[in-house]
Design an enzyme around this catalytic site. Structure first.
Site, short mmCIF file in Angstrom:
data_model
loop_
_atom_site.label_atom_id
_atom_site.label_comp_id
_atom_site.label_asym_id
_atom_site.label_seq_id
_atom_site.Cartn_x
_atom_site.Cartn_y
_atom_site.Cartn_z
N ASP A 1 49.74 32.53 43.70
CA ASP A 1 48.62 33.07 42.94
C ASP A 1 48.35 32.09 41.79
O ASP A 1 49.12 31.13 41.59
CB ASP A 1 49.00 34.46 42.38
CG ASP A 1 47.88 35.07 41.54
OD1 ASP A 1 46.71 34.97 41.95
OD2 ASP A 1 48.16 35.62 40.46
N SER A 2 47.32 32.37 41.00
CA SER A 2 47.08 31.53 39.83
C SER A 2 48.11 31.84 38.73
O SER A 2 48.38 30.99 37.89
CB SER A 2 45.68 31.81 39.29
OG SER A 2 45.57 33.16 38.91
N TYR B 1 41.56 31.26 38.31
CA TYR B 1 40.87 30.74 39.49
C TYR B 1 39.47 31.35 39.63
O TYR B 1 38.60 30.78 40.24
CB TYR B 1 41.67 31.09 40.76
CG TYR B 1 42.77 30.12 41.13
CD1 TYR B 1 43.23 29.14 40.25
CD2 TYR B 1 43.34 30.19 42.41
CE1 TYR B 1 44.24 28.27 40.63
CE2 TYR B 1 44.35 29.30 42.80
CZ TYR B 1 44.80 28.35 41.91
OH TYR B 1 45.79 27.48 42.30
N GLY B 2 39.32 32.54 39.09
CA GLY B 2 38.12 33.34 39.37
C GLY B 2 36.82 32.81 38.83
O GLY B 2 35.74 33.30 39.18
N CYS C 1 46.37 36.04 46.28
CA CYS C 1 45.25 35.74 45.41
C CYS C 1 43.98 35.98 46.21
O CYS C 1 43.74 35.32 47.23
CB CYS C 1 45.35 34.27 44.99
SG CYS C 1 43.89 33.64 44.17
N ASN C 2 43.18 36.95 45.76
CA ASN C 2 41.95 37.28 46.49
C ASN C 2 40.94 36.14 46.44
O ASN C 2 40.21 35.91 47.39
CB ASN C 2 41.30 38.52 45.88
CG ASN C 2 42.04 39.79 46.21
OD1 ASN C 2 41.72 40.47 47.16
ND2 ASN C 2 43.06 40.11 45.42
N THR C 3 40.90 35.44 45.30
CA THR C 3 39.93 34.36 45.16
C THR C 3 40.20 33.28 46.21
O THR C 3 39.27 32.80 46.87
CB THR C 3 40.01 33.77 43.73
OG1 THR C 3 39.96 34.86 42.79
CG2 THR C 3 38.87 32.82 43.46
N GLU D 1 46.94 37.95 31.44
CA GLU D 1 47.81 36.79 31.23
C GLU D 1 48.21 36.66 29.75
O GLU D 1 49.20 36.05 29.42
CB GLU D 1 47.13 35.50 31.73
CG GLU D 1 46.99 35.43 33.25
CD GLU D 1 48.29 35.09 33.98
OE1 GLU D 1 49.22 34.56 33.34
OE2 GLU D 1 48.37 35.36 35.20
N CYS E 1 41.53 41.94 43.07
CA CYS E 1 42.23 40.81 42.44
C CYS E 1 43.67 41.29 42.24
O CYS E 1 43.89 42.42 41.78
CB CYS E 1 41.59 40.48 41.10
SG CYS E 1 42.56 39.32 40.09
N THR E 2 44.63 40.45 42.58
CA THR E 2 46.03 40.90 42.53
C THR E 2 46.53 41.14 41.11
O THR E 2 47.56 41.79 40.92
CB THR E 2 46.94 39.88 43.24
OG1 THR E 2 46.68 38.57 42.71
CG2 THR E 2 46.70 39.89 44.73
N HIS E 3 45.82 40.62 40.13
CA HIS E 3 46.20 40.92 38.74
C HIS E 3 45.93 42.39 38.37
O HIS E 3 46.58 42.94 37.49
CB HIS E 3 45.41 40.05 37.76
CG HIS E 3 45.93 38.65 37.57
ND1 HIS E 3 45.75 37.67 38.50
CD2 HIS E 3 46.61 38.09 36.53
CE1 HIS E 3 46.29 36.54 38.05
NE2 HIS E 3 46.82 36.77 36.86
N1 DGL Z 1 44.93 37.00 41.06
C1 DGL Z 1 43.96 36.16 41.67
C2 DGL Z 1 43.01 36.92 42.54
O1 DGL Z 1 43.43 37.86 43.18
C3 DGL Z 1 43.35 35.08 40.78
C4 DGL Z 1 42.75 35.54 39.51
C5 DGL Z 1 42.27 34.39 38.62
O2 DGL Z 1 43.04 33.47 38.39
O3 DGL Z 1 41.12 34.43 38.21
O4 DGL Z 1 41.85 36.59 42.68
#
Ligand code: DGL
Length: 281
Positions: A13-14, A45-46, A76-78, A153, A185-187
């Site tokens: 993931d990011s 990443y988003g 990471c969904n992105t 974060e 998003c996994t966050h």
């Molecule tokens: N947790 C990641 C996702 O699911 C990346 C989020 C990010 O870094 O913007 O997209």
């Protein structure tokens, strides 16, 4: 046991978002060893372009291939939305993403489905397309939530400002009377305590992490890659591209034991890093 069965599963993931997937793997696949990578030097990443995401994902997968993994889960969904289809055929190990497992689960409960996601995932329409391919009669709304990842974060989970931002992002979904919400998003499952105070109790929450872990278990068995005799305790190697202490410190609230984190250099991640929008990490 064959030589591959004891290899690690790569998870990336990011940043700390992938820990929501890692915890599902601990629950569902307790015998597996994991290599976790957080690209913290280059998050979020988003708000990145597709070309950047593709480059980062290729670097990570190439490194994981060199380290020696038997499967990779894009936690990471992105990355799943923007890069999975293109990179899947470039590597010899199976690569799993979150979009399809999340979409499949959502159509089981929902007719009016909302997805909260990073701006890149929302703009890609990945969830809408995946859901409508399964069932063209459901309604889908996607909301890009640029502030969530920086707030998580920065560990601002209990900050009243975070709740305010969450209310703003959820408002259009509530106005459309969604019955199901996907954590796109996994966050975002890290924000569950906040989101649950805003959402009506009848809204089903879909965490794709749970379903990708199930898919991973199935696939490992099918390919005879599952670790049948391995250790029963989580045994994870944590690596980041940014500050390892910072990652260890932030992560410990979501992990069964405080992680030891190593710094790794994939390419010159310092050159590629960019500041977070409007926030200073
Ligand atoms: N947790 C990641 C996702 O699911 C990346 C989020 C990010 O870094 O913007 O997209």
């Amino acid at each position: 046991m064959n030589e591959f069965q004891t290899k690690r599963i790569g998870v990336f993931d990011s940043g700390v978002g992938g820990l929501t997937v890692l915890n599902e793997l601990y629950r569902q696949l307790p015998r597996e060893s994991i290599l976790y990578f957080g690209d913290t030097a280059r998050l979020p990443y988003g708000t990145r372009s597709k070309a950047e995401i593709l480059q980062f994902v290729r670097e990570i997968l190439t490194w994981m291939n060199e380290v020696g993994v038997k499967m990779v889960i894009m936690a990471c969904n992105t990355s799943s939305a923007l890069a999975l289809d293109e990179v899947r055929s470039e590597f010899d190990f199976p690569i799993l993403g979150l979009i399809l497992p999340g979409a499949r689960a959502a159509v089981k409960t929902g007719r009016r489905i909302g997805a909260i996601a990073t701006p890149a995932t929302a703009a890609s329409n990945a969830y809408r397309q995946a859901i409508l391919e399964i069932d063209a009669n459901v309604h889908v709304w996607q909301v890009g939530c640029p502030e969530f990842v920086p707030l998580i974060e920065q560990n601002r989970l209990r900050d009243p400002y975070t709740r305010q931002v969450a209310m703003d992002y959820l408002r259009p979904l509530l106005e459309n009377q969604i019955d199901t919400l996907i954590y796109g998003c996994t966050h975002y499952p890290h924000l569950a305590p906040v989101l649950k105070t805003i959402l009506p109790p009848q809204v089903h929450l879909i965490n794709p992490a749970y379903y990708v872990a199930k898919a991973a278990a199935r696939e490992l068995q099918l390919l005879s890659l599952d670790n049948q005799g391995g250790r029963c305790l989580p045994h994870t190697r944590f690596c980041v591209s940014g500050d390892p202490q910072r990652f260890s410190q932030l992560s410990r609230q979501w992990l069964p034991e405080p992680p030891n984190t190593e710094k790794v250099y994939l390419s010159d991640t310092r050159l590629a890093s960019m500041p977070l929008n409007a926030v200073d990490l």
